[in-house]
Design a protein around this motif. Sequence first.
Motif, mmCIF file in Angstrom:
data_model
loop_
_atom_site.group_PDB
_atom_site.id
_atom_site.type_symbol
_atom_site.label_atom_id
_atom_site.label_comp_id
_atom_site.label_asym_id
_atom_site.label_seq_id
_atom_site.Cartn_x
_atom_site.Cartn_y
_atom_site.Cartn_z
ATOM 1 N N VAL A 381 -2.956 -15.688 11.251
ATOM 2 C CA VAL A 381 -2.340 -16.128 10.119
ATOM 3 C C VAL A 381 -1.263 -15.808 9.865
ATOM 4 C CG1 VAL A 381 -2.922 -16.529 7.691
ATOM 5 C CG2 VAL A 381 -4.775 -16.684 9.179
ATOM 6 N N VAL A 382 -0.995 -14.376 9.587
ATOM 7 C CA VAL A 382 0.104 -13.982 9.321
ATOM 8 C C VAL A 382 1.268 -14.327 10.382
ATOM 9 C CG1 VAL A 382 1.425 -11.770 9.155
ATOM 10 C CG2 VAL A 382 -0.631 -12.043 8.130
ATOM 11 N N GLU A 383 1.069 -14.112 11.689
ATOM 12 C CA GLU A 383 1.903 -14.596 12.754
ATOM 13 C C GLU A 383 2.214 -15.892 12.902
ATOM 14 O OE1 GLU A 383 1.513 -10.506 15.658
ATOM 15 O OE2 GLU A 383 0.367 -12.654 16.352
ATOM 16 N N ASN A 384 1.343 -16.718 12.419
ATOM 17 C CA ASN A 384 1.484 -18.099 12.554
ATOM 18 C C ASN A 384 2.523 -18.690 11.511
ATOM 19 O OD1 ASN A 384 0.010 -18.564 15.052
ATOM 20 N ND2 ASN A 384 -1.704 -19.134 13.979
ATOM 21 N N ALA A 385 2.381 -17.843 10.456
ATOM 22 C CA ALA A 385 3.176 -18.064 9.233
ATOM 23 C C ALA A 385 4.628 -17.563 9.193
ATOM 24 C CB ALA A 385 2.703 -17.394 7.997
ATOM 25 N N GLY A 386 4.885 -17.026 10.492
ATOM 26 C CA GLY A 386 6.358 -16.489 10.732
ATOM 27 C C GLY A 386 6.603 -15.142 9.964
ATOM 28 N N LEU A 387 5.419 -14.387 9.985
ATOM 29 C CA LEU A 387 5.478 -13.006 9.261
ATOM 30 C C LEU A 387 5.382 -11.842 10.184
ATOM 31 C CD1 LEU A 387 3.916 -14.214 5.864
ATOM 32 C CD2 LEU A 387 6.351 -13.361 6.170
ATOM 33 N N GLU A 388 5.661 -10.614 10.008
ATOM 34 C CA GLU A 388 5.347 -9.586 10.563
ATOM 35 C C GLU A 388 4.053 -8.812 10.218
ATOM 36 O OE1 GLU A 388 6.976 -8.164 13.213
ATOM 37 O OE2 GLU A 388 8.783 -10.083 13.002
ATOM 38 N N TRP A 389 3.070 -8.876 11.370
ATOM 39 C CA TRP A 389 2.013 -8.137 11.137
ATOM 40 C C TRP A 389 1.827 -6.707 11.060
ATOM 41 C CZ3 TRP A 389 -2.620 -8.743 9.711
ATOM 42 C CH2 TRP A 389 -3.729 -7.887 9.796
ATOM 43 N N THR A 390 2.939 -6.147 11.881
ATOM 44 C CA THR A 390 3.080 -4.896 11.718
ATOM 45 C C THR A 390 3.323 -4.112 10.299
ATOM 46 O OG1 THR A 390 5.561 -4.931 11.887
ATOM 47 C CG2 THR A 390 3.884 -4.278 13.938
ATOM 48 N N VAL A 391 3.948 -5.028 9.320
ATOM 49 C CA VAL A 391 4.140 -4.751 7.870
ATOM 50 C C VAL A 391 2.986 -5.342 7.190
ATOM 51 C CG1 VAL A 391 5.483 -5.356 5.922
ATOM 52 C CG2 VAL A 391 6.626 -5.161 8.042
ATOM 53 N N ALA A 392 2.398 -6.452 7.444
ATOM 54 C CA ALA A 392 1.209 -7.104 6.800
ATOM 55 C C ALA A 392 0.224 -6.219 6.722
ATOM 56 C CB ALA A 392 1.076 -8.373 7.542
ATOM 57 N N LYS A 393 -0.292 -5.477 7.931
ATOM 58 C CA LYS A 393 -1.529 -4.624 7.957
ATOM 59 C C LYS A 393 -1.553 -3.563 7.142
ATOM 60 C CE LYS A 393 -0.360 -2.275 12.152
ATOM 61 N NZ LYS A 393 -0.613 -1.958 13.693
ATOM 62 N N GLY A 394 -0.420 -3.115 6.833
ATOM 63 C CA GLY A 394 -0.415 -1.762 5.788
ATOM 64 C C GLY A 394 -0.170 -2.371 4.441
ATOM 65 N N LEU A 395 -0.345 -3.619 4.136
ATOM 66 C CA LEU A 395 -0.513 -4.222 2.707
ATOM 67 C C LEU A 395 -1.525 -4.714 2.250
ATOM 68 C CD1 LEU A 395 3.205 -6.062 2.769
ATOM 69 C CD2 LEU A 395 2.619 -3.535 1.941
ATOM 70 N N ILE A 396 -2.660 -4.948 3.218
ATOM 71 C CA ILE A 396 -3.755 -5.525 2.757
ATOM 72 C C ILE A 396 -4.713 -4.665 1.756
ATOM 73 C CG2 ILE A 396 -5.964 -6.326 3.874
ATOM 74 C CD1 ILE A 396 -4.523 -6.644 6.486
ATOM 75 N N GLY A 397 -4.828 -5.471 0.769
ATOM 76 C CA GLY A 397 -5.677 -4.711 -0.271
ATOM 77 C C GLY A 397 -4.921 -4.346 -1.536
ATOM 78 N N ARG A 398 -3.411 -4.518 -1.409
ATOM 79 C CA ARG A 398 -2.607 -3.994 -2.366
ATOM 80 C C ARG A 398 -2.865 -5.053 -3.595
ATOM 81 N NH1 ARG A 398 3.725 -4.401 -1.721
ATOM 82 N NH2 ARG A 398 3.269 -6.499 -1.687
#
Length: 460
Positions: A381-398
Amino acid sequence: MSQQFSNQGGAANSDPNALVRWLTSTMMTRLFTPEKMEARRDRAEARRKKSGEPHRVKYFHQVDDGYSHLAAQVLPALVERYDIELECYLVRGPAGANLPEPDLLLRLSRYDAYHVAPEYGLEFPKHEQPLTDGLRAKASAILAAQNPKAFIECAAVVGRALWAADAEKLEQLAAEYGSVSESETEQALDRGTALRTELKHYSGAMFHYGDEWYWGVDRLYHLEKRLAALGADRTPGEPLLIDRPSLNAGSLKDNGSLTLEVYPSLRSPYTAISFDRAVQLARDTGVSLSVRPVLPMVMRGVPATREKGMYIFMDAAREAQAAGVPYGKFKDPIGEPVRKAYSLYPWAVEQGRDVEFISSFLRAAFAEGINTNRLSGLKAVVENAGLEWTVAKGLIGRGGWEERLEENRLAMYEAGLWGVPSFRLLNAQGESVLALWGQDRLWLFARAIQRELEKNKTDY
């Protein structure tokens, strides 16, 4: 925070929605493919032929429902055009868990019917106040006295007097058509409501044919096409009585003076089949787009019955097919998948990819069958939206997203809306021009945008 979510989405005993996700994902994917829906229609037609019955359509009329008055106006033309036997029943409105916002629903039906009627060549007066009990009872008593043919003939006439609050006219109609006592009216309402419940529905303005439900004039085109395919159209080739309005952006372009607010939810089938079209409408017309997501209704304490859920998923599949929208490979995101996604939403906004993120999530959950509760699914989902997974995975649950979504919910309720997707068109002064609920109202917003632009053009 991200460490609390396993790649498998957690054990079932730690996630109360895990079983719900599995059941709905399995059932809805299997039940509502075009092939399965067509097979059910074929079986219903085979039963009808075997029994020697006519094409029998049942219509359920709720006198204080704006949508029912619109439907009543089409009944005479429907029986003239199609070789059907139309049975008409009086019903009470939805109740219990099928009616989370009773006052809002009736008010919206009046407001919505007023705006939709002229577009369909029908009529509905501006009617901000609820009907009085006395007028509603008188109209019900008249309709309860009618046989099917007379009901078809007089339902719209009675409705016109009712919505005009014309007590004298209702008395004249009672003398002309006849009426029944209060107890007989209640019995008629009981019979109609019980039959509707037996057939597994809960709302007014509904048509039922061959194990399938059709809501008012907005879904009549589905029924008309089905009857035509069965050879029941007396004038084949002629335009449908009430066709599906096209979503036409129009020729006038805005410079961002108007704003289209979109209230989506990440667990809404109707949002899934309309979100990209709403975004495209804003882009095609040049209006500003404001996306204001909210929690899914069931996750904010609004109950949903099995009957309601089954109808929504069936209807969304039918509407998606008609609109040519990808839909049907379904992985229910209720609960943790939605919360995980929304925990990333503020970051997606900061990156200027919030629209793409919502679109990607809805496509994954409702069209691609991706399990968004898995980290691998959320990564897609994140990558298909043009976003960086390496950043996103550290933000899950914020945290921090809850307040934003609650502000959106309150704004939606203030506009008289509560379901999703809802839309609101604002003028250059930030005033509401139109506020409606439903993916089947995008065409109306397109027309409203053109009217506003035409008005602005003539003002200068």
